[in-house]
Design a protein around this motif. Sequence first.
Motif, PDB file in Angstrom:
ATOM      1  N   PRO A  38       0.803  -1.236   0.000  1.00 17.22           N
ATOM      2  CA  PRO A  38       0.000   0.000   0.000  1.00 17.22           C
ATOM      3  C   PRO A  38       0.831   1.279   0.000  1.00 17.22           C
ATOM      4  N   PHE A  39       2.007   1.249   0.591  1.00 13.41           N
ATOM      5  CA  PHE A  39       2.896   2.428   0.577  1.00 13.41           C
ATOM      6  C   PHE A  39       4.322   1.947   0.819  1.00 13.41           C
ATOM      7  N   ALA A  40       5.248   2.851   0.668  1.00 10.37           N
ATOM      8  CA  ALA A  40       6.673   2.509   0.766  1.00 10.37           C
ATOM      9  C   ALA A  40       7.012   1.961   2.143  1.00 10.37           C
ATOM     10  N   GLN A  41       8.017   1.110   2.154  1.00 10.07           N
ATOM     11  CA  GLN A  41       8.441   0.495   3.413  1.00 10.07           C
ATOM     12  C   GLN A  41       8.983   1.535   4.392  1.00 10.07           C
ATOM     13  N   LYS A  42       9.766   2.508   3.837  1.00  9.05           N
ATOM     14  CA  LYS A  42      10.428   3.480   4.717  1.00  9.05           C
ATOM     15  C   LYS A  42      10.065   4.917   4.331  1.00  9.05           C
ATOM     16  N   GLY A  43      10.236   5.767   5.259  1.00  5.19           N
ATOM     17  CA  GLY A  43      10.116   7.192   4.991  1.00  5.19           C
ATOM     18  C   GLY A  43       8.761   7.793   5.259  1.00  5.19           C
ATOM     19  N   THR A  44       7.741   7.010   5.551  1.00  3.08           N
ATOM     20  CA  THR A  44       6.402   7.572   5.760  1.00  3.08           C
ATOM     21  C   THR A  44       6.101   7.783   7.232  1.00  3.08           C
ATOM     22  N   GLY A  45       6.843   7.132   8.112  1.00  4.51           N
ATOM     23  CA  GLY A  45       6.570   7.235   9.542  1.00  4.51           C
ATOM     24  C   GLY A  45       5.479   6.291  10.012  1.00  4.51           C
ATOM     25  N   ARG A  46       4.927   5.544   9.107  1.00  4.51           N
ATOM     26  CA  ARG A  46       3.855   4.604   9.461  1.00  4.51           C
ATOM     27  C   ARG A  46       4.415   3.198   9.613  1.00  4.51           C
ATOM     28  N   ALA A  47       3.623   2.358  10.240  1.00  2.35           N
ATOM     29  CA  ALA A  47       4.039   0.968  10.399  1.00  2.35           C
ATOM     30  C   ALA A  47       4.060   0.292   9.036  1.00  2.35           C
ATOM     31  N   ARG A  48       5.047  -0.556   8.825  1.00  2.21           N
ATOM     32  CA  ARG A  48       5.189  -1.222   7.529  1.00  2.21           C
ATOM     33  C   ARG A  48       3.995  -2.158   7.269  1.00  2.21           C
ATOM     34  N   GLN A  49       3.530  -2.174   6.031  1.00  2.50           N
ATOM     35  CA  GLN A  49       2.409  -3.015   5.614  1.00  2.50           C
ATOM     36  C   GLN A  49       2.765  -3.718   4.314  1.00  2.50           C
ATOM     37  N   GLY A  50       2.278  -4.964   4.201  1.00  2.00           N
ATOM     38  CA  GLY A  50       2.574  -5.727   2.993  1.00  2.00           C
ATOM     39  C   GLY A  50       1.444  -5.719   1.984  1.00  2.00           C
ATOM     40  N   GLN A  51       0.215  -5.731   2.463  1.00  2.92           N
ATOM     41  CA  GLN A  51      -0.935  -5.730   1.554  1.00  2.92           C
ATOM     42  C   GLN A  51      -2.191  -5.326   2.316  1.00  2.92           C
ATOM     43  N   LYS A  52      -3.219  -4.932   1.571  1.00  2.00           N
ATOM     44  CA  LYS A  52      -4.463  -4.494   2.193  1.00  2.00           C
ATOM     45  C   LYS A  52      -5.419  -5.648   2.495  1.00  2.00           C
ATOM     46  N   ARG A  53      -5.060  -6.861   2.039  1.00  2.00           N
ATOM     47  CA  ARG A  53      -5.934  -8.008   2.273  1.00  2.00           C
ATOM     48  C   ARG A  53      -5.545  -8.780   3.528  1.00  2.00           C
ATOM     49  N   ALA A  54      -4.580  -8.281   4.267  1.00  2.00           N
ATOM     50  CA  ALA A  54      -4.128  -8.951   5.483  1.00  2.00           C
ATOM     51  C   ALA A  54      -5.247  -8.971   6.536  1.00  2.00           C
ATOM     52  N   PRO A  55      -5.266  -9.954   7.424  1.00  2.00           N
ATOM     53  CA  PRO A  55      -6.360 -10.081   8.401  1.00  2.00           C
ATOM     54  C   PRO A  55      -6.573  -8.862   9.296  1.00  2.00           C
ATOM     55  N   HIS A  56      -5.510  -8.113   9.602  1.00  2.00           N
ATOM     56  CA  HIS A  56      -5.677  -6.974  10.490  1.00  2.00           C
ATOM     57  C   HIS A  56      -6.134  -5.715   9.753  1.00  2.00           C
ATOM     58  N   GLN A  57      -6.236  -5.785   8.424  1.00  2.14           N
ATOM     59  CA  GLN A  57      -6.702  -4.638   7.652  1.00  2.14           C
ATOM     60  C   GLN A  57      -8.226  -4.688   7.494  1.00  2.14           C
ATOM     61  N   ARG A  58      -8.825  -3.510   7.378  1.00  2.09           N
ATOM     62  CA  ARG A  58     -10.268  -3.438   7.155  1.00  2.09           C
ATOM     63  C   ARG A  58     -10.607  -4.059   5.795  1.00  2.09           C
ATOM     64  N   GLY A  59     -11.542  -4.991   5.789  1.00  3.18           N
ATOM     65  CA  GLY A  59     -11.908  -5.688   4.557  1.00  3.18           C
ATOM     66  C   GLY A  59     -10.973  -6.831   4.207  1.00  3.18           C
ATOM     67  N   GLY A  60     -10.013  -7.114   5.099  1.00  3.81           N
ATOM     68  CA  GLY A  60      -9.073  -8.184   4.832  1.00  3.81           C
ATOM     69  C   GLY A  60      -9.654  -9.564   5.112  1.00  3.81           C
TER      70      GLY A  60
END
Length: 206
Positions: A63-85
């Motif tokens: 969903p976004f870059a691994q580094k530089g955003t200040g947010r926790a790293r994410q691999g995909q939006k379909r992961a169980p902890h994501q909304r709609g995953g």
Amino acid sequence: MKVKVINLENKAAGDIELAEEVFGLAPRADLLQRMVKFQLAGRRAGTHKTKDVSEVSGTGAKPFAQKGTGRARQGQKRAPHQRGGGVAHGPVLRSHAHSLPKKVRKLALKTALSAKQAEGKLVIVDALTSADAKTKLMASKFKALGWDSTLIIDAGEPEANFALSTRNLPRVDILPESGANVYDILRRDTLVLTKSAVESLEARLK
């Protein structure tokens, strides 16, 4: 053991000798529990299902870059902890049935028959016939006999008029001898067998 035989008019119709190895066994609650659990497990549909990560709709892109955003790293939006995953470790289609040795199933049926005999809730009738297909008439006969919660087992398919007369009676089940089973025997208070059904059961279970 010798047991009295009656007819649907609640009159004596002779005696019948029941085989001790089928109707005279000691009670075994553990066998009955195993058999009932086996039967009910086989009836379960097992159709409950949720979608996992590979089945939900959505992209697998990061969903976004691994580094530089200040947010926790994410691999995909379909992961169980994501909304709609997808759902993690959710139920899947499966059969709940399990195996039970044939000897155990046979012994459990004999134990159920013996339990009804020991409790005095086994009734032997000479035949199950009716001149007319009248539910009201059959209901009055059953009331006179004291048959409220009743399982009736005949050697084959019941006589047509008798089947029509009893099919709308609540808490009354009719089975052919080939369909006799532990769960249905235990769920009804009174077990009614025809003389021909007794002969067929003894020939099958001895």
